[in-house]
Design an enzyme around this catalytic site. Sequence first.
Site, short mmCIF file in Angstrom:
data_model
loop_
_atom_site.label_atom_id
_atom_site.label_comp_id
_atom_site.label_asym_id
_atom_site.label_seq_id
_atom_site.Cartn_x
_atom_site.Cartn_y
_atom_site.Cartn_z
N SER A 1 0.80 -1.21 -0.12
CA SER A 1 -0.25 -0.01 -0.09
C SER A 1 0.81 1.18 -0.04
CB SER A 1 -0.91 -0.16 1.23
OG SER A 1 -2.05 -0.93 1.21
N LYS B 1 0.70 3.47 -3.17
CA LYS B 1 -0.54 4.27 -3.32
C LYS B 1 -0.18 5.67 -3.28
CE LYS B 1 -3.11 0.10 -2.05
NZ LYS B 1 -4.03 -0.54 -0.92
N TYR C 1 -2.20 -2.51 -10.74
CA TYR C 1 -2.49 -2.47 -9.39
C TYR C 1 -1.27 -3.46 -8.67
CZ TYR C 1 -4.69 -2.50 -4.61
OH TYR C 1 -4.84 -2.27 -3.50
N TYR D 1 -4.03 2.97 7.61
CA TYR D 1 -5.51 2.34 7.59
C TYR D 1 -6.25 2.98 8.67
CZ TYR D 1 -2.22 -1.12 5.41
OH TYR D 1 -1.67 -1.70 4.27
N VAL E 1 1.07 -3.89 3.90
CA VAL E 1 0.98 -5.04 4.67
C VAL E 1 2.33 -5.94 4.62
CG1 VAL E 1 0.19 -6.39 2.41
CG2 VAL E 1 -0.86 -6.83 4.73
#
Lengths: 316, 316, 316, 316
Positions: free
Chosen positions: A72, A75, A200, A252, A270
């Site tokens: 992540s 991103k 992705y 998160y 993660v």
Amino acid sequence: MNAADRQEWALLQAVLAAELQAAKALTSQGKAASYIPELAKSPPDALGISIMRADGAVLAEGDVHLSFTMQSISKVFTLMLALMDNGERAVFEKVGKEPTGDDFNSMLKLELVEPGIPFNPLINAGAIVISSLIAGRTPAEKAERILDFFRSLAGNEELDVNESVYRSEAATAHRNRSLAYFLKDNNVLTDDVEEVLDVYFQHCAVQVTTRDLARMALVLAYDGTDPITGLEHIPRRFVQIAKTFMITCGMYNASGEFAIEVGLPAKSGVAGGIMTLVPGRYGIGVIGPALNAKGNSVAGVHLLERLAQRHDWSMF
Amino acid sequence: MNAADRQEWALLQAVLAAELQAAKALTSQGKAASYIPELAKSPPDALGISIMRADGAVLAEGDVHLSFTMQSISKVFTLMLALMDNGERAVFEKVGKEPTGDDFNSMLKLELVEPGIPFNPLINAGAIVISSLIAGRTPAEKAERILDFFRSLAGNEELDVNESVYRSEAATAHRNRSLAYFLKDNNVLTDDVEEVLDVYFQHCAVQVTTRDLARMALVLAYDGTDPITGLEHIPRRFVQIAKTFMITCGMYNASGEFAIEVGLPAKSGVAGGIMTLVPGRYGIGVIGPALNAKGNSVAGVHLLERLAQRHDWSMF
Amino acid sequence: MNAADRQEWALLQAVLAAELQAAKALTSQGKAASYIPELAKSPPDALGISIMRADGAVLAEGDVHLSFTMQSISKVFTLMLALMDNGERAVFEKVGKEPTGDDFNSMLKLELVEPGIPFNPLINAGAIVISSLIAGRTPAEKAERILDFFRSLAGNEELDVNESVYRSEAATAHRNRSLAYFLKDNNVLTDDVEEVLDVYFQHCAVQVTTRDLARMALVLAYDGTDPITGLEHIPRRFVQIAKTFMITCGMYNASGEFAIEVGLPAKSGVAGGIMTLVPGRYGIGVIGPALNAKGNSVAGVHLLERLAQRHDWSMF
Amino acid sequence: MNAADRQEWALLQAVLAAELQAAKALTSQGKAASYIPELAKSPPDALGISIMRADGAVLAEGDVHLSFTMQSISKVFTLMLALMDNGERAVFEKVGKEPTGDDFNSMLKLELVEPGIPFNPLINAGAIVISSLIAGRTPAEKAERILDFFRSLAGNEELDVNESVYRSEAATAHRNRSLAYFLKDNNVLTDDVEEVLDVYFQHCAVQVTTRDLARMALVLAYDGTDPITGLEHIPRRFVQIAKTFMITCGMYNASGEFAIEVGLPAKSGVAGGIMTLVPGRYGIGVIGPALNAKGNSVAGVHLLERLAQRHDWSMF
């Protein structure tokens, strides 16, 4: 670099090993992600940190030679690339600007809250939409542009996709497929779902070290311009947007707590990575594969809390 | 057939045209489904009903020559076929027995309620799981077995898949793909998603008339044995299960209201069909493409309310 | 009473003790409700059943002398009284007709689904609204009318409110207060909240035995007319409505399963009571304080499943 | 004050009237809150702003003589008082640190997310819990302490509760009662609900002007020490916590957008007030009763966006 900065650097250098050792004890409270076999192989008790300052000097402690996938963390950068490719208006027609309070892969708000666009670009649904907005005629070209962007920010032409993690995710990430088809049904995604997901999965699987993360973060700490090379990589406004999302949504649904306890823009992944920065001063990369219940590196978060509080780094 | 039955049949015959005419006025309050182009072509003011009794006699009124796709009505029969193929225990490990109170394509409870299996076999998520449980080595074989089953129940070898509706749904049903991948992520579906959906789209697209529905319903009204041919198609217990679900979940999230106002086991489809039955007496098929907000034929429901109340058909 | 009925009665009499004994073993799998101290005092391994037929004969087995509070079972009767006091239209402006799939005290759908009225009269929110619709100038008068109604149905002038349970609930039922104020904010409740709850707590705390429940259920089994006295207590239509809700919503969010496994209208209460009926034949009362995860008497449900399947009692 | 600061102040002074005039045009796009009669009386096209610097100089433009109730703005200060009264640990056992993504009075997460404590202290549920944590033997004493705290921060002994707004809210705020009883049922609130709400309604109804807000915000801009008087009102850590919450949760579920477009800690209230600050420089109070769909002053937000972007005030 003034005297105060020199002094802080020396102090950091003096305490980092001890702080890392203390934080390492917490790794036993977490657990490496297991949803893809490749991630489960990470050494669960690892912990490493790299802190880079504007002249390129680095403080490195612990398992800094470990390499891991960005997941992540990527991103944050695809968001900025999408902004560079499309502008603010076009991007924010398709993703919102709000934290959700829900799990990163939740579909609740897509179903419950009109108009059914992802709440922000850092949850999975939003990041998938962002992947679809990267310029390029083919998925391969989009993935290539993203990789080039990451390489230039990290100053590391060796950065590459971990093929086995990428394939593993592509084979098993059915929840992401579910999200993507939901978005397609809502007309938020218009491209072919598997093609978007291919982009992705690739950027999530880019392999880095804490040093790479520290260097990429340093560019953000200096508002888009690499202080080492002087190259302007990203317009300042887009870095500002990214840093704001890192505060409100970067960790998160523990982002609010991290903002209070650390107070720095950050993004976790993660695989156990955390990228954070002290504005105008440092880029920081952390790795600690053992995750807490919210999906963040348990020892990594603790280490950053200790450093931020000791050195009064909070933006607030 | 006793005197009372003869009398009711005569009375039905006498009033049916007028009741249908009165109900037809409500078609303007509804709207044909438009999510696939084929469905939007249905005549929105159509209304037709066929009522069949045990000797095969039929009362038919209105647009009974209209043919339309079964859509969700097919789910009642795939459920029974899956029960025949797998037994109760295996089926109810993968779908629950409870109404949801949510929309037929909602994903809320899959995310919110452990263990993440569909609440019942008549919502989309549940029916997709049921499609995966039909015996057959290939999707084509499964679809063929389902079609054969429908044909034998309807006593109509001409029943077939409407290819253009099937293709239209296969091309656009991204919400169903989203559901299916969610189920796959939860390990409720284990087969290839597109293969399962192919079976599902085909049985939803089987083309029928109200007479076909009435005949199929008649078999259920007589507990699985066709009263015309004497053939036992379905074990009584599985018909009992199906009829119970038709009461609790057959009319989407208007099932409770239908149970109170009509009181008969029923299942509706998005093409405007309703299949219902008077236990031990009639099988009934209705078509009325204009749907109310809950997705049921607005005039069809009204017509059934009038008939059920006039003739005291409620099971309760 | 015909020969078949006599035979079934004899058979029931022959097997009831053994079936009850077998079901009693399941009490250890459940747990008595503990949210109010009074309920926690119930003997957790108790199990009793009374089955009453039209001539008043009763089969009683197990702990039939145990008395317990009706709790949610009372809601079936307050619904019918509210219908008698206000008519269908006025009642169904304030409560819906749909099962929720959620817990009995959930507030999700009140917030998420327009227009914010309770989905049905048997969940707590709906039953509180029903309590507000009972005719009477004061809460005391309403509670008195309800008690009189229960007494006449049970043919037992001794029925009364268990004062200590009532007080205990009034002191601790904050979730019900939360529901009631939410309904007040939505303009579904207009009366004073504490006054409405006072009525609600009283009717939930009416103390009965399985024999009382069986007698009350017998009136429903005979469509509102007591077959023993011939008195018509409730219009048939309102009994029909109540029985339909008992099928779709009577056993909390295990109602769908109970409909499939037992197939009879039923209502359970948190004290461990279940009231059910075989239409046109029997009224049945069960007590078994040990509850399963869904809040129903674990052994009571099992006993009813066994009896219903052995004697083919399902309505479906 | 250095030259750059002087220059900015002069520039602000030069443009403020025009910016306010331009923003005023947006008031027609919003609507004053109407849920209590008193609020609906606010002039919907009003707009005013006060900006105060460390030496007490104020730029005031527009409807700065309008007085209005603080409403949710008060929650920032009761949070800090509760922290001073109880310490971080005790406070954060009862409220979380996360934005919700839901409406400010939503109950969804209280029901869905363990352990059922409010997600943060700025949504209604959280602020009610905070009110219960204010030291004081009686509600009156707690309300008095809060008012004294507000007065000392505003340097205005005249600050007082608007009795008619307070009474109006106390009479109609059933959703807040619903929240409070839910919290009581979850054992998060232990005090008497009406007593807690009495404190809550009073601090929400404290009447201020934009100048009062600017002064209170100035104390936060200087980390808890009033730069005019030199008095230390609040420990810096608690101000840091408050400012962080103002960024992540201060503008209801438009907080993320405000962080991106303005980038300053802020808190809005349903009467149309906004309190914000430029760290180390200004305290700012705004009033504009016409609210947008998210509940924030439509013209006030626009005015702050313009000023922040023109003067590069974002923290990010």
